[in-house]
Design an enzyme around this catalytic site. Structure first.
Site, short mmCIF file in Angstrom:
data_model
loop_
_atom_site.label_atom_id
_atom_site.label_comp_id
_atom_site.label_asym_id
_atom_site.label_seq_id
_atom_site.Cartn_x
_atom_site.Cartn_y
_atom_site.Cartn_z
N HIS A 99 -3.64 -5.11 0.53
CA HIS A 99 -3.14 -5.61 1.81
C HIS A 99 -3.19 -7.13 1.83
O HIS A 99 -4.22 -7.72 2.14
CB HIS A 99 -3.97 -5.03 2.97
N CYS A 142 0.84 -1.21 0.00
CA CYS A 142 0.00 0.00 0.00
C CYS A 142 0.88 1.26 0.00
O CYS A 142 1.49 1.58 -1.01
CB CYS A 142 -0.99 -0.05 1.16
N GLU A 187 -2.11 -9.19 3.91
CA GLU A 187 -2.42 -9.72 5.23
C GLU A 187 -3.93 -9.74 5.50
O GLU A 187 -4.39 -10.41 6.42
CB GLU A 187 -1.69 -8.91 6.33
#
Length: 186
Positions: free
Chosen positions: A182, A84, A184
């Site tokens: 993202h 990001c 994650e």
């Protein structure tokens, strides 16, 4: 940090320490660098024009540190993954440009804020495609700034359905890669 640990590495959080010598000593002691997500860029501070009123810039000390850290890591050939804000940082430190406020800067385009879920096409033959093992995936985004253009050393390795750059990499670097989403959260 949990995702880095789960991948088998030891995460170290690095606060802005300012001095170039401290950055060099830090980079000499790590095997790689993950430039994580964060708030926005103060584009005026980067010489890219006035900062958009909707931006929430990171503190000046952090932005300056991040710029020096990213440049130094790239110069020494250290493996780098930008996520990001981290991807935008990689692009900006080597001649990239930024959309400051999406979708305002790309009228009619989809929103990418608040954990938006959307598909991304990964370019075949790229380091990103090799790492992911797929050419299309759904991702989670949380940004309103985005990479508009890349400097000459970088290429787009993924785009969304509207052509917004979602992944970047440097072919001349052992491993310098960025993703706008993202991982994650995906």
């Amino acid at each position: 940090a949990e995702a880095v640990l789960a991948a088998g590495a030891i995460p170290l959080a690095v606060p802005p320490v300012g001095a170039r010598a401290a950055i060099e000593r830090l980079l000499a002691r790590v095997d790689g660098l993950v430039l994580t997500g964060g708030d926005d860029f103060d584009t005026e501070r980067l010489g890219l024009g006035p900062t958009h009123p909707a931006a929430s810039p990171v503190p000046a000390e952090k932005q300056d540190f991040d710029v020096h850290l990213a440049r130094a890591a790239l110069e020494r050939g250290l493996p780098v993954l930008g996520i990001c804000y981290g991807m935008q940082l990689l692009a900006l430190v080597e001649g990239g440009t930024l959309f400051q406020h999406l979708p305002e800067d790309r009228p009619g385009s989809q929103m990418h804020t608040g954990g938006a879920n959307h598909p991304v096409a990964v370019a075949p033959g790229t380091k990103l495609a090799a790492a992911l093992g797929v050419e299309r995936l759904d991702v989670v985004s949380r940004h309103h700034q985005g990479v508009r253009g890349l400097g000459p050393r970088w290429s787009a390795s993924a785009v969304d359905d509207e052509g917004l750059i979602e992944g970047i990499e440097r072919a001349d670097h052992p491993f310098a890669l960025g993703v706008q989403w993202h991982p994650e959260l995906s």
